[in-house]
Structure formats: C-alpha cells, structure tokens
Scaffold this motif. Structure first.
Motif, mmCIF file in Angstrom:
data_model
loop_
_atom_site.group_PDB
_atom_site.id
_atom_site.type_symbol
_atom_site.label_atom_id
_atom_site.label_comp_id
_atom_site.label_asym_id
_atom_site.label_seq_id
_atom_site.Cartn_x
_atom_site.Cartn_y
_atom_site.Cartn_z
ATOM 1 N N MET A 187 -60.182 -0.665 18.374
ATOM 2 C CA MET A 187 -59.860 0.632 17.797
ATOM 3 C C MET A 187 -58.936 0.403 16.597
ATOM 4 N N PRO A 188 -59.261 0.989 15.465
ATOM 5 C CA PRO A 188 -58.433 0.728 14.281
ATOM 6 C C PRO A 188 -57.066 1.413 14.391
ATOM 7 N N GLN A 189 -56.096 0.775 13.775
ATOM 8 C CA GLN A 189 -54.754 1.342 13.757
ATOM 9 C C GLN A 189 -54.680 2.393 12.653
ATOM 10 N N LEU A 190 -54.161 3.563 13.021
ATOM 11 C CA LEU A 190 -54.069 4.645 12.057
ATOM 12 C C LEU A 190 -52.651 4.749 11.534
ATOM 13 N N ASN A 191 -52.538 5.206 10.334
ATOM 14 C CA ASN A 191 -51.243 5.469 9.754
ATOM 15 C C ASN A 191 -50.676 6.720 10.442
ATOM 16 N N PRO A 192 -49.518 6.615 11.129
ATOM 17 C CA PRO A 192 -49.028 7.770 11.884
ATOM 18 C C PRO A 192 -48.401 8.860 11.028
ATOM 19 N N ALA A 193 -48.226 8.623 9.754
ATOM 20 C CA ALA A 193 -47.527 9.594 8.910
ATOM 21 C C ALA A 193 -48.217 10.962 8.894
ATOM 22 N N PRO A 194 -49.504 11.068 8.576
ATOM 23 C CA PRO A 194 -50.076 12.426 8.563
ATOM 24 C C PRO A 194 -50.321 12.964 9.972
ATOM 25 N N TRP A 195 -50.640 12.111 10.920
ATOM 26 C CA TRP A 195 -51.012 12.588 12.239
ATOM 27 C C TRP A 195 -49.813 13.063 13.048
ATOM 28 N N PHE A 196 -48.668 12.441 12.819
ATOM 29 C CA PHE A 196 -47.476 12.873 13.547
ATOM 30 C C PHE A 196 -47.065 14.274 13.107
ATOM 31 N N LEU A 197 -47.169 14.571 11.818
ATOM 32 C CA LEU A 197 -46.851 15.909 11.323
ATOM 33 C C LEU A 197 -47.841 16.941 11.873
ATOM 34 N N ILE A 198 -49.101 16.583 11.942
ATOM 35 C CA ILE A 198 -50.102 17.485 12.518
ATOM 36 C C ILE A 198 -49.821 17.699 13.997
ATOM 37 N N PHE A 199 -49.450 16.652 14.698
ATOM 38 C CA PHE A 199 -49.121 16.755 16.120
ATOM 39 C C PHE A 199 -47.937 17.693 16.345
ATOM 40 N N ILE A 200 -46.865 17.503 15.578
ATOM 41 C CA ILE A 200 -45.677 18.338 15.731
ATOM 42 C C ILE A 200 -45.987 19.787 15.372
ATOM 43 N N PHE A 201 -46.718 19.992 14.294
ATOM 44 C CA PHE A 201 -47.049 21.346 13.866
ATOM 45 C C PHE A 201 -47.946 22.053 14.883
ATOM 46 N N SER A 202 -48.901 21.333 15.463
ATOM 47 C CA SER A 202 -49.793 21.959 16.448
ATOM 48 C C SER A 202 -49.026 22.322 17.710
ATOM 49 N N TRP A 203 -48.075 21.485 18.140
ATOM 50 C CA TRP A 203 -47.260 21.846 19.301
ATOM 51 C C TRP A 203 -46.331 23.004 18.990
ATOM 52 N N PHE A 204 -45.812 23.070 17.785
ATOM 53 C CA PHE A 204 -44.983 24.206 17.397
ATOM 54 C C PHE A 204 -45.781 25.502 17.454
ATOM 55 N N VAL A 205 -47.006 25.478 16.955
ATOM 56 C CA VAL A 205 -47.871 26.662 17.015
ATOM 57 C C VAL A 205 -48.197 27.002 18.465
ATOM 58 N N PHE A 206 -48.506 25.982 19.243
ATOM 59 C CA PHE A 206 -48.842 26.202 20.646
ATOM 60 C C PHE A 206 -47.669 26.822 21.404
ATOM 61 N N LEU A 207 -46.469 26.285 21.205
ATOM 62 C CA LEU A 207 -45.315 26.773 21.952
ATOM 63 C C LEU A 207 -44.746 28.074 21.410
ATOM 64 N N SER A 208 -45.123 28.476 20.226
ATOM 65 C CA SER A 208 -44.615 29.735 19.692
ATOM 66 C C SER A 208 -45.590 30.887 19.866
#
Length: 55
Positions: A1-22
């Motif tokens: 499995m290729p290693q992904l750059n976590p920079a864009p995905w971590f922001l998407i992860f945090i933003f999606s949880w913020f939307v989910f929890l709000s």
C-alpha cells in the motif's frame, strides 16, 4: 500500500469530524419519542394458575 502524504488528509479528517460532531448530536438529541413511558403501578396483577391438559 503506498504511503500517502498526511497533510491534506489530516485536515479533511479533522474537518469531517468537526462537521459530524457539530451537526449530528443536535439532530439526535432533538428527537422526541411519540410514546413516553408511563409509570408502572405498584400493584401486582392477579395471575391465574395454568391448567395443563395432561396434569
């Protein structure tokens, strides 16, 4: 499995949880049940003994 750059995905992860929890909890907590439970009476119901046909 290729290693992904976590920079864009971590922001998407945090933003999606913020939307989910709000958005989701207020909708769930605003739900009302159509049939509120009634308090149980303290009297025990009269039960008849079971008549077994072969006894």
């Amino acid at each position: 499995m290729p290693q992904l750059n976590p920079a864009p995905w971590f922001l998407i992860f945090i933003f999606s949880w913020f939307v989910f929890l709000s958005l989701i909890p207020p909708k769930v907590l605003a739900h009302t049940f159509p049939n509120e439970p009634a308090p149980q009476s303290t009297k025990t119901p009269k039960t008849d003994p079971w008549n077994w046909p072969w006894h």
